[in-house]
Design a protein around this motif. Sequence first.
Motif, PDB file in Angstrom:
ATOM      1  N   UNK A  91       0.833  -1.229  -0.008  1.00  0.00           N
ATOM      2  CA  UNK A  91       0.064   0.019   0.050  1.00  0.00           C
ATOM      3  C   UNK A  91       0.754   1.372   0.230  1.00  0.00           C
ATOM      4  N   UNK A  92       0.458   2.196  -0.399  1.00  0.00           N
ATOM      5  CA  UNK A  92       0.942   3.678  -0.183  1.00  0.00           C
ATOM      6  C   UNK A  92       0.066   4.607   0.269  1.00  0.00           C
ATOM      7  N   UNK A  93       0.218   5.568   1.203  1.00  0.00           N
ATOM      8  CA  UNK A  93      -0.702   6.534   1.756  1.00  0.00           C
ATOM      9  C   UNK A  93       0.120   7.780   2.078  1.00  0.00           C
ATOM     10  N   UNK A  94      -0.912   8.767   1.820  1.00  0.00           N
ATOM     11  CA  UNK A  94      -0.429  10.337   1.859  1.00  0.00           C
ATOM     12  C   UNK A  94       0.624  10.574   3.206  1.00  0.00           C
ATOM     13  N   UNK A  95      -0.156   9.904   4.184  1.00  0.00           N
ATOM     14  CA  UNK A  95       0.430  10.070   5.670  1.00  0.00           C
ATOM     15  C   UNK A  95       1.546   9.075   5.980  1.00  0.00           C
ATOM     16  N   UNK A  96       2.141   8.415   4.840  1.00  0.00           N
ATOM     17  CA  UNK A  96       3.357   7.532   5.239  1.00  0.00           C
ATOM     18  C   UNK A  96       4.447   7.867   4.288  1.00  0.00           C
ATOM     19  N   UNK A  97       5.874   8.075   4.594  1.00  0.00           N
ATOM     20  CA  UNK A  97       6.570   8.478   3.507  1.00  0.00           C
ATOM     21  C   UNK A  97       7.073   7.235   2.967  1.00  0.00           C
ATOM     22  N   UNK A  98       7.212   6.115   3.335  1.00  0.00           N
ATOM     23  CA  UNK A  98       7.296   4.869   2.636  1.00  0.00           C
ATOM     24  C   UNK A  98       6.091   4.155   2.309  1.00  0.00           C
ATOM     25  N   UNK A 309       7.619   8.639 -10.794  1.00  0.00           N
ATOM     26  CA  UNK A 309       9.023   8.459 -10.501  1.00  0.00           C
ATOM     27  C   UNK A 309       9.143   8.277  -8.916  1.00  0.00           C
ATOM     28  N   UNK A 310       8.273   9.132  -8.282  1.00  0.00           N
ATOM     29  CA  UNK A 310       8.303   9.059  -6.987  1.00  0.00           C
ATOM     30  C   UNK A 310       6.650   8.700  -6.201  1.00  0.00           C
ATOM     31  N   UNK A 311       6.723   8.230  -5.057  1.00  0.00           N
ATOM     32  CA  UNK A 311       5.346   7.747  -4.378  1.00  0.00           C
ATOM     33  C   UNK A 311       4.444   9.124  -4.206  1.00  0.00           C
ATOM     34  N   UNK A 312       5.297  10.150  -3.764  1.00  0.00           N
ATOM     35  CA  UNK A 312       4.556  11.447  -3.339  1.00  0.00           C
ATOM     36  C   UNK A 312       4.642  12.784  -4.423  1.00  0.00           C
ATOM     37  N   UNK A 313       5.093  12.317  -5.687  1.00  0.00           N
ATOM     38  CA  UNK A 313       5.445  13.486  -6.542  1.00  0.00           C
ATOM     39  C   UNK A 313       3.927  14.223  -6.931  1.00  0.00           C
ATOM     40  N   UNK A 314       4.378  15.362  -7.215  1.00  0.00           N
ATOM     41  CA  UNK A 314       3.162  16.288  -7.504  1.00  0.00           C
ATOM     42  C   UNK A 314       3.129  16.600  -8.860  1.00  0.00           C
ATOM     43  N   UNK A 315       1.740  17.108  -9.220  1.00  0.00           N
ATOM     44  CA  UNK A 315       1.654  17.365 -10.670  1.00  0.00           C
ATOM     45  C   UNK A 315       0.775  18.600 -10.868  1.00  0.00           C
ATOM     46  N   UNK A 316       0.742  19.371 -11.875  1.00  0.00           N
ATOM     47  CA  UNK A 316      -0.255  20.511 -12.089  1.00  0.00           C
ATOM     48  C   UNK A 316      -1.472  19.539 -12.532  1.00  0.00           C
ATOM     49  N   UNK A 317      -2.741  19.985 -12.554  1.00  0.00           N
ATOM     50  CA  UNK A 317      -3.673  19.300 -13.186  1.00  0.00           C
ATOM     51  C   UNK A 317      -4.893  20.265 -13.482  1.00  0.00           C
ATOM     52  N   UNK A 318      -5.443  19.896 -14.460  1.00  0.00           N
ATOM     53  CA  UNK A 318      -6.351  20.579 -15.199  1.00  0.00           C
ATOM     54  C   UNK A 318      -7.518  19.359 -15.534  1.00  0.00           C
TER      55      UNK A 318
END
Length: 345
Positions: A91-98, A309-318
């Motif tokens: 799993x992956x969560x916004x609240x966990x780094x790894x 590339x990363x679990x918590x990477x950001x992106x612009x969104x429209x």
Amino acid sequence: MPNLRFMTLARHIIEGERMHPEATGELSALLSDLSLAAKVISLEVNKAGLVDILGFTGDNNIHGEQVKKLDMFAHDMMFRAMDHGGHLCVMGSEEEEDIIHIPPKFKIGKYVLLFDPLDGSSNIDANISIGTIFSIYKRVTPEDTPGTLEDCLQQGLKQVAAGYVIYGSSTIFVYTAGHGAHGFTLDPSFGEFLLSHENIKTPKKSKLYSINEGNYLYWHPGLKKYIKYLQEEDKATERPYSSRYIGSMVADIHRNLLYGGIFMYPADSRHHKGKLRLMYECNPMAFIVEAAGGRASDGKTRILELQPKELHERTPIFIGSEEDVKKVEEFMAKEKSEITIESKK
Ligand code: FBP
């Protein structure tokens, strides 16, 4: 199809499974475990003002944000509802780094779950709609071994299912598993999600735009021109548009999904990748909006085609009504010059 009133989420998932002769029932079981977590979180959110769950835990999360108690409650609830079913490998969560491994005492499954346990948490104490967002993939590494980051970092178009739960005037579970986007409203009298929004189709063009205009100074010149264009008067193109911005992504996108509209969280000269996360905010929302006939991009590239590339990477969104997203992409493409800080003048 039986009378809408009695189409439960569980039944709808099973009916969807029948469209896949190769299905093993694991995805169905995973989705129903998710709906249980949603019911428990909904209960806690609804009584948030009464119990000591508002406010902060006193800790900061990996994004440097102060963690809300309800955030952590929702995170723990998702983890505990999903760790033992034998359907997940990681799993992956916004609240966990790894990445979050499945406890060794439980069976490892073939699916990957990424989630934002409580989106829009800055609005919790003000009783504004918030939500849980989830994204599901099939693993890519060998079965029966612990899942890895590689299993998580897949393009959004590889999702097998995605959805969100909005905790608002009522709690609605919206999901797609590849056959349209459907919404189910929780009937608290007997704790079941009932089909209330079948095969949602978002209008191709709208009259609503959602963006934090407080960041105007820092925007791409093409975006500034697009917002000015929406604010001009022209009956033929139903302008000016109305501005609607709650500041809670799930709530803003849910409204636009039903009424039509475009939600934008762009990059700007302070946040070059925007604010919202690709893996557990933008990819699942893009998967749902596209299933409802809408469009989602980073201003140029389809969100679902972005290679993470990363679990918590950001992106612009429209994201939202197809013609509106195409229009802002046109304005951005026409404007070659980069983002500049207007205040320097
Ligand atoms: P999290 O609370 O999950 O980090 O969500 C981010 C979010 O609250 C979105 O729901 C919302 O669209 C956006 O941030 C609002 O940002 P801003 O306050 O900068 O407009």
